[in-house]
Design a protein around this motif. Structure first.
Motif, PDB file in Angstrom:
ATOM      1  N   GLY A   1       0.822  -1.207   0.000  1.00 53.29           N
ATOM      2  CA  GLY A   1       0.000   0.000   0.000  1.00 53.29           C
ATOM      3  C   GLY A   1       0.855   1.256   0.000  1.00 53.29           C
ATOM      4  N   TRP A   2       1.940   1.228   0.773  1.00 52.84           N
ATOM      5  CA  TRP A   2       2.863   2.368   0.781  1.00 52.84           C
ATOM      6  C   TRP A   2       3.524   2.527  -0.586  1.00 52.84           C
ATOM      7  CZ3 TRP A   2       3.380   6.114   4.287  1.00 52.84           C
ATOM      8  CH2 TRP A   2       4.470   6.992   4.145  1.00 52.84           C
ATOM      9  N   ALA A   3       3.816   1.400  -1.230  1.00 48.62           N
ATOM     10  CA  ALA A   3       4.422   1.450  -2.562  1.00 48.62           C
ATOM     11  C   ALA A   3       3.484   2.099  -3.571  1.00 48.62           C
ATOM     12  CB  ALA A   3       4.793   0.039  -3.022  1.00 48.62           C
ATOM     13  N   VAL A   4       2.188   1.867  -3.423  1.00 42.81           N
ATOM     14  CA  VAL A   4       1.211   2.499  -4.315  1.00 42.81           C
ATOM     15  C   VAL A   4       1.255   4.017  -4.143  1.00 42.81           C
ATOM     16  CG1 VAL A   4      -1.248   2.784  -4.799  1.00 42.81           C
ATOM     17  CG2 VAL A   4      -0.305   0.497  -4.440  1.00 42.81           C
ATOM     18  N   LEU A   5       1.297   4.483  -2.901  1.00 43.26           N
ATOM     19  CA  LEU A   5       1.360   5.925  -2.642  1.00 43.26           C
ATOM     20  C   LEU A   5       2.631   6.529  -3.234  1.00 43.26           C
ATOM     21  CD1 LEU A   5       0.116   6.082   1.075  1.00 43.26           C
ATOM     22  CD2 LEU A   5      -1.160   6.684  -0.995  1.00 43.26           C
ATOM     23  N   THR A   6       3.756   5.843  -3.053  1.00 45.64           N
ATOM     24  CA  THR A   6       5.020   6.333  -3.603  1.00 45.64           C
ATOM     25  C   THR A   6       4.972   6.375  -5.123  1.00 45.64           C
ATOM     26  OG1 THR A   6       6.177   5.355  -1.710  1.00 45.64           O
ATOM     27  CG2 THR A   6       7.519   5.994  -3.602  1.00 45.64           C
ATOM     28  N   SER A   7       4.391   5.349  -5.729  1.00 49.11           N
ATOM     29  CA  SER A   7       4.283   5.302  -7.190  1.00 49.11           C
ATOM     30  C   SER A   7       3.416   6.441  -7.714  1.00 49.11           C
ATOM     31  CB  SER A   7       3.698   3.959  -7.632  1.00 49.11           C
ATOM     32  OG  SER A   7       4.543   2.886  -7.257  1.00 49.11           O
ATOM     33  N   LEU A   8       2.310   6.703  -7.042  1.00 49.20           N
ATOM     34  CA  LEU A   8       1.429   7.795  -7.465  1.00 49.20           C
ATOM     35  C   LEU A   8       2.140   9.143  -7.355  1.00 49.20           C
ATOM     36  CD1 LEU A   8      -1.969   6.679  -5.869  1.00 49.20           C
ATOM     37  CD2 LEU A   8      -1.333   6.636  -8.291  1.00 49.20           C
ATOM     38  N   ALA A   9       2.927   9.317  -6.292  1.00 49.20           N
ATOM     39  CA  ALA A   9       3.695  10.561  -6.144  1.00 49.20           C
ATOM     40  C   ALA A   9       4.693  10.706  -7.288  1.00 49.20           C
ATOM     41  CB  ALA A   9       4.414  10.580  -4.799  1.00 49.20           C
ATOM     42  N   GLY A  10       5.354   9.615  -7.653  1.00 51.47           N
ATOM     43  CA  GLY A  10       6.322   9.662  -8.743  1.00 51.47           C
ATOM     44  C   GLY A  10       5.674   9.947 -10.084  1.00 51.47           C
ATOM     45  N   LEU A  11       4.553   9.297 -10.359  1.00 46.72           N
ATOM     46  CA  LEU A  11       3.857   9.528 -11.626  1.00 46.72           C
ATOM     47  C   LEU A  11       3.317  10.952 -11.708  1.00 46.72           C
ATOM     48  CD1 LEU A  11       1.978   6.115 -11.889  1.00 46.72           C
ATOM     49  CD2 LEU A  11       3.960   6.854 -13.229  1.00 46.72           C
ATOM     50  N   ALA A  12       2.840  11.474 -10.588  1.00 44.81           N
ATOM     51  CA  ALA A  12       2.380  12.866 -10.562  1.00 44.81           C
ATOM     52  C   ALA A  12       3.547  13.819 -10.784  1.00 44.81           C
ATOM     53  CB  ALA A  12       1.698  13.164  -9.230  1.00 44.81           C
ATOM     54  N   LEU A  13       4.711  13.482 -10.239  1.00 42.56           N
ATOM     55  CA  LEU A  13       5.900  14.308 -10.429  1.00 42.56           C
ATOM     56  C   LEU A  13       6.257  14.422 -11.908  1.00 42.56           C
ATOM     57  CD1 LEU A  13       8.488  15.799  -9.589  1.00 42.56           C
ATOM     58  CD2 LEU A  13       9.533  13.561  -9.141  1.00 42.56           C
ATOM     59  N   ILE A  14       6.187  13.318 -12.642  1.00 47.26           N
ATOM     60  CA  ILE A  14       6.513  13.357 -14.070  1.00 47.26           C
ATOM     61  C   ILE A  14       5.544  14.267 -14.815  1.00 47.26           C
ATOM     62  CG2 ILE A  14       6.617  11.988 -16.191  1.00 47.26           C
ATOM     63  CD1 ILE A  14       7.645   9.658 -14.535  1.00 47.26           C
ATOM     64  N   TYR A  15       4.263  14.188 -14.475  1.00 46.44           N
ATOM     65  CA  TYR A  15       3.282  15.054 -15.139  1.00 46.44           C
ATOM     66  C   TYR A  15       3.577  16.528 -14.858  1.00 46.44           C
ATOM     67  CZ  TYR A  15      -1.059  17.384 -16.329  1.00 46.44           C
ATOM     68  OH  TYR A  15      -1.981  18.253 -16.865  1.00 46.44           O
ATOM     69  N   VAL A  16       3.803  16.854 -13.599  1.00 49.84           N
ATOM     70  CA  VAL A  16       4.080  18.244 -13.233  1.00 49.84           C
ATOM     71  C   VAL A  16       5.380  18.717 -13.885  1.00 49.84           C
ATOM     72  CG1 VAL A  16       4.701  19.739 -11.296  1.00 49.84           C
ATOM     73  CG2 VAL A  16       2.760  18.181 -11.096  1.00 49.84           C
ATOM     74  N   MET A  17       6.371  17.844 -13.927  1.00 52.42           N
ATOM     75  CA  MET A  17       7.637  18.176 -14.576  1.00 52.42           C
ATOM     76  C   MET A  17       7.403  18.557 -16.038  1.00 52.42           C
ATOM     77  SD  MET A  17      10.999  15.691 -14.787  1.00 52.42           S
ATOM     78  CE  MET A  17      10.916  15.313 -13.033  1.00 52.42           C
ATOM     79  N   SER A  18       6.546  17.803 -16.711  1.00 47.44           N
ATOM     80  CA  SER A  18       6.282  18.094 -18.123  1.00 47.44           C
ATOM     81  C   SER A  18       5.528  19.411 -18.286  1.00 47.44           C
ATOM     82  CB  SER A  18       5.478  16.952 -18.755  1.00 47.44           C
ATOM     83  OG  SER A  18       4.126  16.958 -18.333  1.00 47.44           O
ATOM     84  N   MET A  19       4.662  19.737 -17.333  1.00 50.88           N
ATOM     85  CA  MET A  19       3.874  20.961 -17.446  1.00 50.88           C
ATOM     86  C   MET A  19       4.734  22.210 -17.294  1.00 50.88           C
ATOM     87  SD  MET A  19       0.965  20.060 -18.372  1.00 50.88           S
ATOM     88  CE  MET A  19       0.276  21.720 -18.326  1.00 50.88           C
ATOM     89  N   ILE A  20       5.847  22.105 -16.594  1.00 52.72           N
ATOM     90  CA  ILE A  20       6.769  23.243 -16.512  1.00 52.72           C
ATOM     91  C   ILE A  20       7.243  23.618 -17.912  1.00 52.72           C
ATOM     92  CG2 ILE A  20       9.072  23.947 -15.734  1.00 52.72           C
ATOM     93  CD1 ILE A  20       8.607  22.361 -13.209  1.00 52.72           C
ATOM     94  N   TYR A  21       7.545  22.611 -18.719  1.00 56.04           N
ATOM     95  CA  TYR A  21       8.034  22.864 -20.073  1.00 56.04           C
ATOM     96  C   TYR A  21       6.905  23.261 -21.019  1.00 56.04           C
ATOM     97  CZ  TYR A  21      12.385  20.900 -18.416  1.00 56.04           C
ATOM     98  OH  TYR A  21      13.543  20.686 -17.705  1.00 56.04           O
ATOM     99  N   ARG A  22       5.721  22.742 -20.791  1.00 52.93           N
ATOM    100  CA  ARG A  22       4.609  23.033 -21.691  1.00 52.93           C
ATOM    101  C   ARG A  22       4.033  24.433 -21.486  1.00 52.93           C
ATOM    102  NH1 ARG A  22       0.437  18.175 -21.590  1.00 52.93           N
ATOM    103  NH2 ARG A  22      -0.601  19.640 -23.019  1.00 52.93           N
ATOM    104  N   THR A  23       4.453  25.109 -20.430  1.00 51.58           N
ATOM    105  CA  THR A  23       3.956  26.467 -20.171  1.00 51.58           C
ATOM    106  C   THR A  23       5.075  27.500 -20.290  1.00 51.58           C
ATOM    107  OG1 THR A  23       4.267  26.076 -17.789  1.00 51.58           O
ATOM    108  CG2 THR A  23       2.074  25.698 -18.689  1.00 51.58           C
ATOM    109  N   THR A  24       6.086  27.215 -21.106  1.00 44.81           N
ATOM    110  CA  THR A  24       7.197  28.144 -21.307  1.00 44.81           C
ATOM    111  C   THR A  24       7.018  28.910 -22.614  1.00 44.81           C
ATOM    112  OG1 THR A  24       8.524  26.501 -22.488  1.00 44.81           O
ATOM    113  CG2 THR A  24       8.765  26.580 -20.089  1.00 44.81           C
ATOM    114  N   ALA A  25       8.010  29.753 -22.924  1.00 44.27           N
ATOM    115  CA  ALA A  25       7.984  30.538 -24.168  1.00 44.27           C
ATOM    116  C   ALA A  25       8.696  29.814 -25.303  1.00 44.27           C
ATOM    117  CB  ALA A  25       8.638  31.899 -23.934  1.00 44.27           C
TER     118      ALA A  25
END
Length: 282
Positions: free
Chosen positions: A109-133
Protein backbone atom coordinates in the motif's frame (compact mmCIF):
# COMPACT_ATOMS: atom_id res chain seq x y z
CA UNK A 1 24.88 23.30 -24.30
CA UNK A 2 24.47 24.62 -20.76
CA UNK A 3 21.60 22.33 -19.80
CA UNK A 4 23.38 19.25 -18.51
CA UNK A 5 22.07 19.73 -14.99
CA UNK A 6 18.48 19.74 -16.29
CA UNK A 7 19.16 16.83 -18.64
CA UNK A 8 20.50 14.75 -15.76
CA UNK A 9 17.79 15.88 -13.36
CA UNK A 10 14.90 14.97 -15.65
CA UNK A 11 16.43 11.69 -16.83
CA UNK A 12 17.46 10.52 -13.36
CA UNK A 13 14.14 11.39 -11.72
CA UNK A 14 12.09 9.83 -14.51
CA UNK A 15 14.30 6.72 -14.44
CA UNK A 16 13.92 6.53 -10.67
CA UNK A 17 10.14 6.63 -10.94
CA UNK A 18 10.12 4.09 -13.78
CA UNK A 19 12.33 1.59 -11.96
CA UNK A 20 10.38 1.98 -8.72
CA UNK A 21 6.99 1.47 -10.37
CA UNK A 22 8.10 -1.38 -12.65
CA UNK A 23 9.87 -3.28 -9.89
CA UNK A 24 6.99 -2.94 -7.45
CA UNK A 25 4.51 -4.19 -10.03
CA UNK A 26 6.61 -7.19 -11.02
CA UNK A 27 7.64 -8.08 -7.47
CA UNK A 28 4.25 -7.31 -5.89
CA UNK A 29 3.97 -10.70 -4.17
CA UNK A 30 7.57 -11.84 -4.51
CA UNK A 31 9.12 -13.62 -1.56
CA UNK A 32 12.64 -12.42 -2.33
CA UNK A 33 13.52 -9.45 -0.15
CA UNK A 34 16.89 -9.22 -1.91
CA UNK A 35 15.27 -8.63 -5.30
CA UNK A 36 13.00 -5.88 -3.99
CA UNK A 37 15.81 -4.12 -2.15
CA UNK A 38 18.12 -4.18 -5.16
CA UNK A 39 15.70 -2.16 -7.28
CA UNK A 40 14.71 0.11 -4.40
CA UNK A 41 18.34 1.06 -3.87
CA UNK A 42 18.78 1.69 -7.60
CA UNK A 43 15.69 3.92 -7.74
CA UNK A 44 16.80 5.78 -4.62
CA UNK A 45 20.31 6.30 -5.98
CA UNK A 46 19.02 7.71 -9.27
CA UNK A 47 16.62 10.00 -7.42
CA UNK A 48 19.42 11.38 -5.25
CA UNK A 49 21.65 11.85 -8.31
CA UNK A 50 18.88 13.77 -10.06
CA UNK A 51 18.31 16.08 -7.11
CA UNK A 52 22.04 16.75 -6.79
CA UNK A 53 22.20 17.57 -10.50
CA UNK A 54 19.34 20.04 -10.13
CA UNK A 55 21.16 21.87 -7.34
CA UNK A 56 23.90 22.91 -9.77
CA UNK A 57 21.22 24.58 -11.90
CA UNK A 58 19.49 26.42 -9.07
CA UNK A 59 22.57 28.35 -7.95
CA UNK A 60 21.08 29.06 -4.51
CA UNK A 61 19.11 25.89 -3.65
CA UNK A 62 17.49 27.37 -0.55
CA UNK A 63 15.74 29.93 -2.75
CA UNK A 64 13.73 27.07 -4.25
CA UNK A 65 11.94 26.65 -0.94
CA UNK A 66 10.68 30.24 -1.18
CA UNK A 67 8.54 29.25 -4.16
CA UNK A 68 6.55 26.78 -2.07
CA UNK A 69 4.02 29.49 -1.31
CA UNK A 70 2.93 29.54 -4.95
CA UNK A 71 1.51 26.02 -5.21
CA UNK A 72 -1.76 27.33 -6.58
CA UNK A 73 -0.18 29.04 -9.58
CA UNK A 74 3.36 27.72 -10.08
CA UNK A 75 4.20 24.39 -11.72
CA UNK A 76 7.76 24.79 -10.40
CA UNK A 77 6.44 24.95 -6.83
CA UNK A 78 4.44 21.78 -7.44
CA UNK A 79 7.49 20.07 -8.90
CA UNK A 80 9.55 20.87 -5.81
CA UNK A 81 6.78 19.63 -3.54
CA UNK A 82 6.31 16.37 -5.45
CA UNK A 83 10.07 15.80 -5.67
CA UNK A 84 10.22 16.06 -1.89
CA UNK A 85 7.14 13.85 -1.51
CA UNK A 86 8.48 11.17 -3.83
CA UNK A 87 11.86 11.31 -2.11
CA UNK A 88 10.46 11.04 1.41
CA UNK A 89 8.02 8.25 0.56
CA UNK A 90 10.72 6.46 -1.43
CA UNK A 91 13.18 6.55 1.47
CA UNK A 92 10.42 5.37 3.80
CA UNK A 93 9.68 2.53 1.37
CA UNK A 94 13.31 1.42 1.54
CA UNK A 95 13.22 1.45 5.35
CA UNK A 96 9.90 -0.42 5.50
CA UNK A 97 11.14 -3.14 3.16
CA UNK A 98 14.58 -3.44 4.72
CA UNK A 99 13.21 -3.75 8.25
CA UNK A 100 10.11 -5.65 7.07
CA UNK A 101 7.87 -3.29 9.00
CA UNK A 102 4.21 -4.31 9.01
CA UNK A 103 2.55 -6.80 6.70
CA UNK A 104 3.30 -7.21 3.01
CA UNK A 105 -0.08 -5.63 2.24
CA UNK A 106 0.88 -2.55 4.26
CA UNK A 107 4.20 -2.20 2.47
CA UNK A 108 2.51 -2.69 -0.91
CA UNK A 109 0.00 0.00 0.00
CA UNK A 110 2.86 2.37 0.78
CA UNK A 111 4.42 1.45 -2.56
CA UNK A 112 1.21 2.50 -4.31
CA UNK A 113 1.36 5.93 -2.64
CA UNK A 114 5.02 6.33 -3.60
CA UNK A 115 4.28 5.30 -7.19
CA UNK A 116 1.43 7.80 -7.46
CA UNK A 117 3.69 10.56 -6.14
CA UNK A 118 6.32 9.66 -8.74
CA UNK A 119 3.86 9.53 -11.63
CA UNK A 120 2.38 12.87 -10.56
CA UNK A 121 5.90 14.31 -10.43
CA UNK A 122 6.51 13.36 -14.07
CA UNK A 123 3.28 15.05 -15.14
CA UNK A 124 4.08 18.24 -13.23
CA UNK A 125 7.64 18.18 -14.58
CA UNK A 126 6.28 18.09 -18.12
CA UNK A 127 3.87 20.96 -17.45
CA UNK A 128 6.77 23.24 -16.51
CA UNK A 129 8.03 22.86 -20.07
CA UNK A 130 4.61 23.03 -21.69
CA UNK A 131 3.96 26.47 -20.17
CA UNK A 132 7.20 28.14 -21.31
CA UNK A 133 7.98 30.54 -24.17
CA UNK A 134 9.50 27.71 -26.22
CA UNK A 135 6.81 26.45 -28.66
CA UNK A 136 8.66 23.17 -29.28
CA UNK A 137 7.96 22.19 -25.67
CA UNK A 138 4.32 23.26 -25.35
CA UNK A 139 2.84 20.26 -27.16
CA UNK A 140 1.32 17.26 -25.34
CA UNK A 141 4.15 15.15 -26.78
CA UNK A 142 6.42 16.53 -24.04
CA UNK A 143 4.29 14.79 -21.40
CA UNK A 144 4.10 11.59 -23.44
CA UNK A 145 7.86 11.47 -23.99
CA UNK A 146 8.58 12.00 -20.29
CA UNK A 147 6.31 9.08 -19.35
CA UNK A 148 7.78 6.93 -22.13
CA UNK A 149 11.28 7.62 -20.82
CA UNK A 150 10.30 6.47 -17.34
CA UNK A 151 8.59 3.39 -18.74
CA UNK A 152 11.38 2.37 -21.11
CA UNK A 153 14.22 2.74 -18.62
CA UNK A 154 12.14 1.26 -15.82
CA UNK A 155 11.09 -1.88 -17.69
CA UNK A 156 14.49 -2.47 -19.30
CA UNK A 157 16.45 -2.01 -16.06
CA UNK A 158 14.16 -4.28 -14.03
CA UNK A 159 14.10 -6.86 -16.84
CA UNK A 160 17.89 -6.87 -17.05
CA UNK A 161 18.28 -7.13 -13.30
CA UNK A 162 15.93 -10.10 -13.04
CA UNK A 163 17.59 -11.89 -15.94
CA UNK A 164 21.03 -11.52 -14.38
CA UNK A 165 19.83 -13.05 -11.12
CA UNK A 166 18.06 -16.05 -12.59
CA UNK A 167 19.00 -19.48 -11.33
CA UNK A 168 16.88 -22.43 -12.36
CA UNK A 169 13.42 -21.26 -13.37
CA UNK A 170 12.63 -18.21 -15.47
CA UNK A 171 11.97 -15.19 -13.21
CA UNK A 172 8.34 -14.21 -12.91
CA UNK A 173 7.19 -11.11 -14.71
CA UNK A 174 9.55 -11.11 -17.68
CA UNK A 175 6.73 -11.35 -20.21
CA UNK A 176 4.93 -8.43 -18.59
CA UNK A 177 8.10 -6.35 -18.72
CA UNK A 178 8.61 -7.15 -22.41
CA UNK A 179 5.01 -6.19 -23.22
CA UNK A 180 5.34 -3.04 -21.13
CA UNK A 181 8.57 -2.05 -22.87
CA UNK A 182 6.99 -2.55 -26.29
CA UNK A 183 4.05 -0.39 -25.26
CA UNK A 184 6.41 2.34 -24.06
CA UNK A 185 8.38 2.11 -27.30
CA UNK A 186 5.15 2.59 -29.25
CA UNK A 187 4.26 5.55 -27.03
CA UNK A 188 7.68 7.12 -27.61
CA UNK A 189 7.49 6.73 -31.39
CA UNK A 190 3.91 8.04 -31.47
CA UNK A 191 4.88 11.06 -29.36
CA UNK A 192 7.83 11.89 -31.61
CA UNK A 193 5.63 11.56 -34.70
CA UNK A 194 2.97 13.84 -33.22
CA UNK A 195 5.65 16.32 -32.24
CA UNK A 196 7.04 16.33 -35.76
CA UNK A 197 3.61 17.04 -37.25
CA UNK A 198 3.05 19.82 -34.72
CA UNK A 199 6.40 21.49 -35.46
CA UNK A 200 5.61 21.56 -39.16
CA UNK A 201 2.25 23.26 -38.71
CA UNK A 202 2.94 25.65 -35.80
CA UNK A 203 4.57 29.09 -35.79
CA UNK A 204 8.01 30.16 -37.03
CA UNK A 205 9.79 29.24 -33.78
CA UNK A 206 8.44 25.69 -33.90
CA UNK A 207 9.44 25.43 -37.55
CA UNK A 208 12.91 26.68 -36.64
CA UNK A 209 13.13 23.80 -34.15
CA UNK A 210 12.07 21.41 -36.92
CA UNK A 211 14.85 22.77 -39.12
CA UNK A 212 17.41 22.20 -36.36
CA UNK A 213 16.22 18.63 -35.85
CA UNK A 214 16.36 17.96 -39.58
CA UNK A 215 19.74 19.65 -39.88
CA UNK A 216 22.63 19.72 -37.44
CA UNK A 217 20.89 17.56 -34.80
CA UNK A 218 19.46 14.93 -37.16
CA UNK A 219 22.14 12.31 -36.42
CA UNK A 220 21.54 12.47 -32.68
CA UNK A 221 17.76 12.55 -33.17
CA UNK A 222 17.75 9.37 -35.23
CA UNK A 223 20.30 7.68 -32.99
CA UNK A 224 17.76 8.06 -30.19
CA UNK A 225 15.18 6.07 -32.13
CA UNK A 226 17.68 3.47 -33.35
CA UNK A 227 19.11 2.84 -29.87
CA UNK A 228 15.73 2.55 -28.16
CA UNK A 229 14.31 0.32 -30.90
CA UNK A 230 17.41 -1.89 -30.86
CA UNK A 231 17.33 -2.16 -27.08
CA UNK A 232 13.66 -2.94 -26.57
CA UNK A 233 12.74 -4.37 -29.96
CA UNK A 234 15.77 -6.60 -30.54
CA UNK A 235 17.89 -7.07 -27.41
CA UNK A 236 15.03 -7.56 -24.94
CA UNK A 237 13.32 -10.41 -26.88
CA UNK A 238 16.75 -11.95 -27.51
CA UNK A 239 17.64 -11.92 -23.82
CA UNK A 240 14.19 -13.23 -22.90
CA UNK A 241 14.61 -16.13 -25.31
CA UNK A 242 18.04 -16.98 -23.91
CA UNK A 243 16.65 -17.02 -20.38
CA UNK A 244 13.76 -19.27 -21.44
CA UNK A 245 16.25 -21.64 -23.09
CA UNK A 246 18.50 -21.45 -20.01
CA UNK A 247 21.38 -20.12 -22.10
CA UNK A 248 22.75 -17.98 -19.30
CA UNK A 249 26.35 -17.62 -20.47
CA UNK A 250 27.34 -13.95 -20.80
CA UNK A 251 23.91 -12.90 -19.53
CA UNK A 252 25.25 -9.81 -17.67
CA UNK A 253 26.82 -8.60 -20.91
CA UNK A 254 23.60 -9.08 -22.89
CA UNK A 255 21.49 -7.45 -20.18
CA UNK A 256 23.98 -4.60 -19.81
CA UNK A 257 23.92 -3.94 -23.55
CA UNK A 258 20.13 -3.77 -23.44
CA UNK A 259 20.08 -1.17 -20.67
CA UNK A 260 22.95 0.78 -22.24
CA UNK A 261 21.15 1.05 -25.59
CA UNK A 262 17.94 2.32 -24.01
CA UNK A 263 19.76 4.73 -21.70
CA UNK A 264 21.92 6.13 -24.50
CA UNK A 265 18.86 6.56 -26.69
CA UNK A 266 17.02 8.47 -24.00
CA UNK A 267 20.09 10.61 -23.31
CA UNK A 268 20.40 11.45 -27.01
CA UNK A 269 16.73 12.39 -27.17
CA UNK A 270 16.96 14.61 -24.11
CA UNK A 271 19.99 16.45 -25.50
CA UNK A 272 18.06 17.14 -28.71
CA UNK A 273 15.05 18.24 -26.63
CA UNK A 274 17.06 21.04 -25.02
CA UNK A 275 19.41 21.88 -27.88
CA UNK A 276 16.72 22.55 -30.49
CA UNK A 277 14.41 24.83 -28.53
CA UNK A 278 13.76 28.27 -30.01
CA UNK A 279 12.22 31.02 -27.89
CA UNK A 280 9.32 33.15 -29.08
CA UNK A 281 10.53 36.48 -30.40
CA UNK A 282 14.10 35.41 -31.13
Amino acid sequence: MHDWSLILYTLCLQSSVGIYVASRLVLWNAESKEARMRFLYLALGLGIAGVLASLTHLGYPLNALKTMGNLGTSWLSREILLTLLFGVTGIASVVLERQEVGSRETRNGWAVLTSLAGLALIYVMSMIYRTTAFPAWTHVSTTLVFYATAGLIGTSAVFAGLCCRTGGEEPRGLMGLVVGAMAMLALQVMALALHGVYLGTAGPEAQATAALIAGEWSALYWSQIVCIAAGTGIMMPLVWRRVAQKKLANMPQFAGALVALVALGELAGRVVFYATRVKIGL
